[in-house]
Write a protein that holds these residues in place. Structure first.
Motif, short mmCIF file in Angstrom:
data_model
loop_
_atom_site.label_atom_id
_atom_site.label_comp_id
_atom_site.label_asym_id
_atom_site.label_seq_id
_atom_site.Cartn_x
_atom_site.Cartn_y
_atom_site.Cartn_z
N ASP A 14 -6.68 63.68 11.74
CA ASP A 14 -7.07 64.12 13.06
C ASP A 14 -8.44 63.57 13.43
O ASP A 14 -9.41 63.78 12.70
CB ASP A 14 -7.09 65.65 13.14
CG ASP A 14 -7.07 66.12 14.57
OD1 ASP A 14 -7.98 65.70 15.34
OD2 ASP A 14 -6.16 66.85 14.94
N LEU A 16 -10.55 64.51 15.53
CA LEU A 16 -11.56 65.54 15.80
C LEU A 16 -12.23 66.05 14.53
O LEU A 16 -13.33 66.58 14.57
CB LEU A 16 -10.93 66.76 16.49
CG LEU A 16 -10.54 66.68 17.94
CD1 LEU A 16 -10.03 68.02 18.42
CD2 LEU A 16 -11.67 66.19 18.80
N GLY A 39 -3.52 74.67 15.59
CA GLY A 39 -4.55 73.90 16.28
C GLY A 39 -5.79 73.66 15.44
O GLY A 39 -5.84 73.94 14.25
N GLU A 73 -5.19 72.42 20.78
CA GLU A 73 -4.00 71.60 20.53
C GLU A 73 -3.99 70.43 21.50
O GLU A 73 -4.40 70.57 22.66
CB GLU A 73 -2.74 72.45 20.68
CG GLU A 73 -2.70 73.56 19.62
CD GLU A 73 -1.36 74.25 19.56
OE1 GLU A 73 -0.52 73.79 18.78
OE2 GLU A 73 -1.19 75.22 20.30
N ARG A 74 -3.53 69.30 21.00
CA ARG A 74 -3.53 68.06 21.78
C ARG A 74 -2.38 68.05 22.77
O ARG A 74 -1.25 68.41 22.43
CB ARG A 74 -3.41 66.89 20.82
CG ARG A 74 -3.71 65.57 21.46
CD ARG A 74 -3.77 64.50 20.42
NE ARG A 74 -4.42 63.34 20.98
CZ ARG A 74 -4.84 62.32 20.30
NH1 ARG A 74 -4.68 62.32 19.00
NH2 ARG A 74 -5.40 61.31 20.88
N ASP A 75 -2.68 67.61 23.99
CA ASP A 75 -1.62 67.47 24.99
C ASP A 75 -1.18 66.01 25.09
O ASP A 75 -1.73 65.15 24.39
CB ASP A 75 -2.04 68.04 26.36
CG ASP A 75 -3.19 67.27 27.00
OD1 ASP A 75 -3.44 66.10 26.62
OD2 ASP A 75 -3.84 67.84 27.90
N GLU A 76 -0.24 65.74 25.94
CA GLU A 76 0.31 64.38 26.04
C GLU A 76 -0.69 63.36 26.57
O GLU A 76 -0.53 62.17 26.40
CB GLU A 76 1.60 64.37 26.88
CG GLU A 76 1.42 64.82 28.31
CD GLU A 76 1.43 66.33 28.50
OE1 GLU A 76 1.09 66.77 29.61
OE2 GLU A 76 1.75 67.07 27.58
N GLY A 78 -3.80 63.18 25.53
CA GLY A 78 -4.77 62.92 24.49
C GLY A 78 -5.95 63.87 24.48
O GLY A 78 -6.84 63.75 23.65
N ALA A 79 -5.99 64.82 25.40
CA ALA A 79 -7.06 65.83 25.42
C ALA A 79 -6.58 67.05 24.64
O ALA A 79 -5.39 67.23 24.44
CB ALA A 79 -7.41 66.22 26.85
N TRP A 80 -7.50 67.86 24.21
CA TRP A 80 -7.18 69.09 23.51
C TRP A 80 -7.55 70.26 24.41
O TRP A 80 -8.57 70.24 25.09
CB TRP A 80 -7.98 69.21 22.21
CG TRP A 80 -7.52 68.30 21.10
CD1 TRP A 80 -6.69 68.62 20.07
CD2 TRP A 80 -7.89 66.94 20.87
NE1 TRP A 80 -6.52 67.55 19.23
CE2 TRP A 80 -7.24 66.51 19.70
CE3 TRP A 80 -8.70 66.04 21.56
CZ2 TRP A 80 -7.39 65.23 19.18
CZ3 TRP A 80 -8.84 64.76 21.04
CH2 TRP A 80 -8.19 64.36 19.87
N THR A 96 -11.57 72.47 27.16
CA THR A 96 -10.93 71.22 26.76
C THR A 96 -11.91 70.43 25.89
O THR A 96 -13.12 70.59 25.99
CB THR A 96 -10.53 70.35 27.97
OG1 THR A 96 -11.70 70.04 28.74
CG2 THR A 96 -9.51 71.06 28.84
N HIS A 98 -12.36 66.26 24.47
CA HIS A 98 -11.86 64.89 24.39
C HIS A 98 -12.92 64.01 23.74
O HIS A 98 -14.11 64.34 23.74
CB HIS A 98 -11.43 64.35 25.77
CG HIS A 98 -12.56 64.05 26.70
ND1 HIS A 98 -13.08 64.99 27.57
CD2 HIS A 98 -13.26 62.91 26.90
CE1 HIS A 98 -14.05 64.45 28.26
NE2 HIS A 98 -14.19 63.19 27.88
#
Length: 128
Positions: A14, A16, A39, A73-76, A78-80, A96, A98
């Motif tokens: 990951d 992050l 997450g 949690e990552r969305d489609e 690419g941000a969390w 959020t 990123h």
């Protein structure tokens, strides 16, 4: 043993994951998979005396060990997305995260439905 290996592999994979510092280097957090919830979480690992005092004034008696980022949690795109705890005001807000490049983490939290938003930039200190 397998669970520990899976956790270590997920952490290493990951982007992050690692230790991050705020711009003033008054707070450092370690970002890793959350324990007991899905997450990524970011927990304070060190803080200056002033940061501790500011947090205590708002009701957070023990800043070190406090999770600032929870359930990201990552969305489609690419941000969390997850929850940000703001110790200076003693409140949780929707937030959020990123990455800008590999070593800059941008966190944004909003008080209510996109209003009262604030951004904070974190610099990578070490990868985990």
């Amino acid at each position: 043993m397998f669970t520990l290996l899976a956790l270590l592999a997920a952490t290493a994979a990951d982007p992050l994951a690692g230790t991050w510092r705020n711009a003033a280097d008054s707070v450092r957090i370690r970002v890793a998979p959350c324990r007991g919830e899905p997450g990524m979480c970011g927990t304070v690992v060190s803080a200056s005396d002033r940061a501790k005092a500011d947090a205590a004034a708002a009701g957070t008696d023990r800043l070190v060990g406090t999770p600032l980022f929870r359930g990201f949690e990552r969305d489609e795109d690419g941000a969390w997305a997850g929850t940000v705890f703001v110790p200076d005001i003693g409140s949780e807000v929707a937030g959020t995260l990123h990455l800008e490049g590999r070593d800059t983490l941008v966190a944004e939290g909003c008080l209510f439905a996109g209003f009262g938003c604030k951004e904070q930039r974190w610099t990578r200190v070490a990868a985990r």
